[in-house]
Design a protein around this motif. Structure first.
Motif, PDB file in Angstrom:
ATOM      1  N   PHE A   1       0.761  -1.174   0.079  1.00  0.00           N
ATOM      2  CA  PHE A   1      -0.281  -0.036  -0.160  1.00  0.00           C
ATOM      3  C   PHE A   1       0.854   1.168   0.032  1.00  0.00           C
ATOM      4  CE2 PHE A   1      -4.419  -1.296   1.813  1.00  0.00           C
ATOM      5  CZ  PHE A   1      -4.450  -2.363   0.863  1.00  0.00           C
ATOM      6  N   LYS A   2       1.908   1.154   0.860  1.00  0.00           N
ATOM      7  CA  LYS A   2       2.532   2.340   0.978  1.00  0.00           C
ATOM      8  C   LYS A   2       3.320   2.852  -0.296  1.00  0.00           C
ATOM      9  CE  LYS A   2       6.237   4.529   4.033  1.00  0.00           C
ATOM     10  NZ  LYS A   2       7.252   4.047   5.188  1.00  0.00           N
TER      11      LYS A   2
ATOM     12  N   PRO B   1      -1.526   2.944   4.478  1.00  0.00           N
ATOM     13  CA  PRO B   1      -1.117   1.903   4.908  1.00  0.00           C
ATOM     14  C   PRO B   1      -1.647   1.439   6.220  1.00  0.00           C
ATOM     15  CG  PRO B   1       0.565   3.454   5.446  1.00  0.00           C
ATOM     16  CD  PRO B   1      -0.382   3.908   4.418  1.00  0.00           C
ATOM     17  N   LYS B   2      -2.468   2.288   6.861  1.00  0.00           N
ATOM     18  CA  LYS B   2      -3.280   1.939   8.021  1.00  0.00           C
ATOM     19  C   LYS B   2      -4.505   1.013   7.773  1.00  0.00           C
ATOM     20  CE  LYS B   2      -2.126   6.362  10.346  1.00  0.00           C
ATOM     21  NZ  LYS B   2      -2.640   7.483  10.927  1.00  0.00           N
TER      22      LYS B   2
ATOM     23  N   TYR C   1      -7.765  -4.816   5.078  1.00  0.00           N
ATOM     24  CA  TYR C   1      -7.808  -5.496   3.815  1.00  0.00           C
ATOM     25  C   TYR C   1      -7.264  -7.019   4.152  1.00  0.00           C
ATOM     26  CZ  TYR C   1      -9.118  -1.656   0.696  1.00  0.00           C
ATOM     27  OH  TYR C   1      -9.736  -0.578   0.089  1.00  0.00           O
ATOM     28  N   SER C   2      -6.455  -7.009   4.991  1.00  0.00           N
ATOM     29  CA  SER C   2      -5.982  -8.511   5.417  1.00  0.00           C
ATOM     30  C   SER C   2      -6.948  -9.261   6.129  1.00  0.00           C
ATOM     31  CB  SER C   2      -4.404  -8.414   6.296  1.00  0.00           C
ATOM     32  OG  SER C   2      -5.143  -7.798   7.490  1.00  0.00           O
TER      33      SER C   2
ATOM     34  N   HIS D   1      -7.293  -2.897  -8.500  1.00  0.00           N
ATOM     35  CA  HIS D   1      -7.820  -1.708  -9.149  1.00  0.00           C
ATOM     36  C   HIS D   1      -8.338  -0.953  -7.784  1.00  0.00           C
ATOM     37  CE1 HIS D   1      -7.600  -4.196 -12.644  1.00  0.00           C
ATOM     38  NE2 HIS D   1      -7.433  -3.218 -13.354  1.00  0.00           N
ATOM     39  N   LEU D   2      -7.759  -0.881  -6.960  1.00  0.00           N
ATOM     40  CA  LEU D   2      -8.340  -0.275  -5.743  1.00  0.00           C
ATOM     41  C   LEU D   2      -8.465   1.155  -6.065  1.00  0.00           C
ATOM     42  CD1 LEU D   2      -6.299  -1.516  -2.629  1.00  0.00           C
ATOM     43  CD2 LEU D   2      -8.544  -2.042  -3.175  1.00  0.00           C
ATOM     44  N   GLU D   3      -9.564   1.867  -5.360  1.00  0.00           N
ATOM     45  CA  GLU D   3      -9.692   3.306  -5.476  1.00  0.00           C
ATOM     46  C   GLU D   3      -9.022   3.815  -4.124  1.00  0.00           C
ATOM     47  OE1 GLU D   3     -13.865   3.882  -5.574  1.00  0.00           O
ATOM     48  OE2 GLU D   3     -14.107   3.296  -7.616  1.00  0.00           O
ATOM     49  N   ALA D   4      -8.413   4.977  -4.158  1.00  0.00           N
ATOM     50  CA  ALA D   4      -7.686   5.696  -3.059  1.00  0.00           C
ATOM     51  C   ALA D   4      -8.700   5.872  -1.960  1.00  0.00           C
ATOM     52  CB  ALA D   4      -6.776   6.937  -3.633  1.00  0.00           C
ATOM     53  N   LYS D   5      -9.844   6.509  -2.360  1.00  0.00           N
ATOM     54  CA  LYS D   5     -10.938   6.830  -1.474  1.00  0.00           C
ATOM     55  C   LYS D   5     -12.323   6.303  -1.826  1.00  0.00           C
ATOM     56  CE  LYS D   5      -8.332  10.833   0.240  1.00  0.00           C
ATOM     57  NZ  LYS D   5      -8.296  11.998   0.679  1.00  0.00           N
ATOM     58  N   PRO D   6     -12.363   4.951  -1.637  1.00  0.00           N
ATOM     59  CA  PRO D   6     -13.721   4.508  -2.195  1.00  0.00           C
ATOM     60  C   PRO D   6     -14.953   5.178  -1.245  1.00  0.00           C
ATOM     61  CG  PRO D   6     -12.516   2.953  -0.714  1.00  0.00           C
ATOM     62  CD  PRO D   6     -11.882   4.258  -0.945  1.00  0.00           C
ATOM     63  N   THR D   7     -16.082   5.220  -1.966  1.00  0.00           N
ATOM     64  CA  THR D   7     -17.433   5.568  -1.549  1.00  0.00           C
ATOM     65  C   THR D   7     -18.448   4.696  -1.984  1.00  0.00           C
ATOM     66  OG1 THR D   7     -17.609   7.017  -3.080  1.00  0.00           O
ATOM     67  CG2 THR D   7     -16.475   8.291  -1.241  1.00  0.00           C
TER      68      THR D   7
END
Length: 235
Positions: A169-170, A176-177, A182-183, A222-228
């Motif tokens: 993530f970093k 990274p928090k 996600y894990s 394909h993660l969004e940085a700030k999903p809503t």
């Protein structure tokens, strides 16, 4: 002049022949029952308890059943484990260590996708080869036992995955928090799928692992940085 038999004898001179004395059958050697050592008996009881806990669960298994299946008296079981709770704790502890060791040993790749594949295959391999042990882990533990449960095992695995995801993530500019969240989601997905696969056993484990990684990896890539939430956007 030849001797004449007196009628019914068949020996020389008319004398009845003496039949041979019967030969007594050899005495059977007494079978000596091989006594188990204390360590061997303990292992036998652990294996017996493992099978019964897998078949019936903790509550439905009794010390009487363990003793009967192991062909020992109840005091022998109490002597080794102090009771059903003690035997259960030993069985679960062994399965926890076996599963964690298998997954930890499997994680050797450098690429995150390969690590996901290795973790999924390790868990599915354990389910395939140690079905009884897995059934013990996924059953509910007795209340107030303090014994590790399947959820606590998966939590330990999730912590290992968290470190991998945190670094990934970093490097990609994500927070990274969120790696812990996600894990837990990834490990939970694999664990629940494993419980389902334990009963159906199809498709083959490599195919199941491939589909799990397909969903997880393509989702992560394909993660969004700030999903809503879509529903939230409508208000």
């Amino acid at each position: 002049m030849p001797e004449v038999s007196d009628g019914d004898g068949d020996g020389v001179g008319g004398r009845r022949a003496t039949p041979p004395a019967p030969v007594a059958p050899p005495k059977a050697k007494p079978t000596s029952r091989v006594r188990m050592s204390a360590a061997q008996r303990r292992e036998q009881l652990i294996a017996t308890g493992r099978q019964l806990f897998a078949e019936r669960g903790f509550d439905a298994t009794s010390i009487e059943e363990v003793a009967a299946r192991a062909k020992v008296s109840k005091p022998v079981v109490y002597e080794h484990f102090g009771g059903k709770e003690g035997l259960y704790a030993v069985v679960v502890d062994r399965e926890v260590r076996a599963l964690l060791d298998r997954i930890t040993t499997a994680l050797t790749a450098g690429h995150p996708r390969e690590l996901l594949e290795q973790a999924a295959l390790a868990l599915l391999g354990y389910i395939e080869e140690e079905a009884s042990g897995f059934r013990v882990l996924v059953r509910e533990s007795p209340l107030m036992s303090g014994t590790a449960t399947f959820s606590s095992v998966m939590n330990d695995v999730a912590h290992q995955v968290e470190h991998i995801l945190g670094a990934e993530f970093k490097s990609r500019g994500y927070d990274p928090k969120l790696a812990e969240l996600y894990s837990q989601a990834l490990v939970g997905m694999v664990a629940l799928t494993g419980r389902w696969w334990l009963e159906v056993r199809k498709p083959r484990k490599e195919t199941v692992a491939a589909h799990l990684v397909n969903l997880a990896w393509n989702g992560l890539s394909h993660l969004e940085a700030k999903p809503t939430l879509i529903t939230a956007r409508r208000h």
